[in-house]
Design a protein around this motif. Sequence first.
Motif, short mmCIF file in Angstrom:
data_model
loop_
_atom_site.label_atom_id
_atom_site.label_comp_id
_atom_site.label_asym_id
_atom_site.label_seq_id
_atom_site.Cartn_x
_atom_site.Cartn_y
_atom_site.Cartn_z
N UNK B 124 75.97 -120.77 -68.30
CA UNK B 124 76.70 -119.95 -67.24
C UNK B 124 76.98 -118.02 -67.61
N UNK B 125 76.49 -118.47 -68.78
CA UNK B 125 76.01 -116.80 -69.51
C UNK B 125 77.66 -116.14 -69.78
N UNK B 126 78.33 -117.25 -69.95
CA UNK B 126 79.82 -116.79 -70.88
C UNK B 126 80.07 -117.49 -71.98
N UNK B 127 79.26 -117.59 -72.51
CA UNK B 127 79.42 -118.62 -74.10
C UNK B 127 80.35 -117.99 -75.07
N UNK B 129 82.80 -116.13 -73.94
CA UNK B 129 84.29 -117.41 -73.63
C UNK B 129 84.17 -118.86 -72.89
#
Lengths: 424, 156
Positions: B124-127, B129
């Motif tokens: 998700x490109x939220x690595x 978090x």
Amino acid sequence: MERPLTNHIDKGREPLNLAEYERVGGYKALRESLTSLTQENILQLVKDSNLRGRGGAGFPTGLKWSSMPSSSNSPRPRYVIVDADEMEPGAFKDRILIEGNPHQLIEGMIICAYVVDSEIGYIFIRSEYTLAAKRLKRAIAEAYEKGYLGFNILGSGFNFELRLHISSGRYICGEGTALTNSLEGNRAVPRHKTPRQTESGLWGMPTLLNNVETLCNIPHIVDKGAEWFKSLSKCKDGGTKIFGVSGKVKKPGAWELPMGTTIREILEEHAGGMRDGVRFRGVLPGGGSTEFLVEQHLDVQMDYDSVQKAGSRFGTGTMIALDDHTCPVGMVHNLESFFARESCGWCTPCREGLPWTARILKAIEDGRGEPDDLKVLESHTKLLGPGRTFCALAPGAMEPLQSALKFFREDFERHITDKRCPWR
Amino acid sequence: MEMLSDEIKSEIQCGTGACPTRRCAILEALEIVQRRHGWVSDERLKAVADFLNLTVEEVDGVATFYNRIFRRPVGRHVILVCDSVSCWIMGFENILVHITKRLGIGFGETTPDGRFTLLPIQCLGACEQAPAIMIDGTLHGDLTPDKIDEILKGYE
């Protein structure tokens, strides 16, 4: 230390609107480009800056731009596309740049379009980047209203239309030619490498594709010059880089640092080192499709050539740390399952080989591994390696596997001899 | 009943204006149908094909390639669980087990009351978090089981 890309990014608030962006020097580079610089001037600046593409391959940006055919003897329209389809496992830098300062990207894109004489641009963004897309939409509308986009921009006679395309989602869309197929409404399978997209890309027209971070650098290079840009870096590649770290570190995140900062500094100073109770074992330096580096490589500088010399790939510059409480076989299984699922199915080695690799890794992880399995995995790293497949997806997928077999071999062997995962 | 309302048709027309071929309107047309009806049924897919003067095979070949075109009904809310490497390291499996226990569904399934559908998603490109999920376009990061219970309450 200067941080041109993130200087005006504040996660706690909305990004700068157009007026605020102008107040901190935004669109000055565009104005200068259109009113007092020639296309050749700017192209030379970009070449002299030693800016290399930030999407993963690291191709020199100036050289790429100059590969667009001259506009007098090639068909129109000419397209520029920015790849904002960030899906590389471990990568989240483009999201930060778009959410944080959408006008910076738009300005870079307009300047790029001006240099290569393009009249239509697309921002190809993944659908899960909802906040980034919302902010881009607003910024694009502001830029149209102000006359930075559209017809006869700043009275220069240059016209440029910018469209936001929200992807329907597949990792393979990050492959340049697959992205083009997707924009045309096809299945996103890659195309032959020749003719180059700059000759025949979107709808057969000259097409230039750049990464988000690459284009965000352009206004600053035009504004402050190539020498300044090179002075930001600790190596011969120009500029800063958004580096990221995820995994079990104390402070996962992303930081704009000089190109050529060491892995050790990024991991230990900026990411705060490993969490208490876990030890460092390795790192995928440039995202999921790069080779592991280990303890002995910590002092390697993060730049294209140094990372390559160390046996891996700079990739996106967003690293994933492996710790001693995480099973390397499980981690590689996760990566290969990802790549198997994301294979577009177009060529046989990738479509058949990746699921096989993932199944073997699952068997080893579950304690059903056979002694020969490591040989079979090794043969796959060759059979799916560079030159054996239609595009770079499968060779990229083999990078973490092949390096894990080298650096964590005894862990693989222990799974097979003990018939269980030591971490479970 | 008409499979594509005039409203939808006019929206697709708008889309086609921006692109030079009928084919490049496929994804946009399917997304418009999906926004309105939640998913793309066989009948509506055929109506899109007829409208764009393409074959059903051409349209379905594209529809089934992409993650975000739903060819089966989904719930009122779609939960995308990131199962990529950074989230995996940070405990994706615990998150999945917890959601499955709470809702009684695994990947690809919808709760009997039609409230949630559960799907995996690539990174998700939220690595920073991780572990992270996305529900109806809203990102939720730094997840723990307790947090998930709180978050799910917000979606009826």
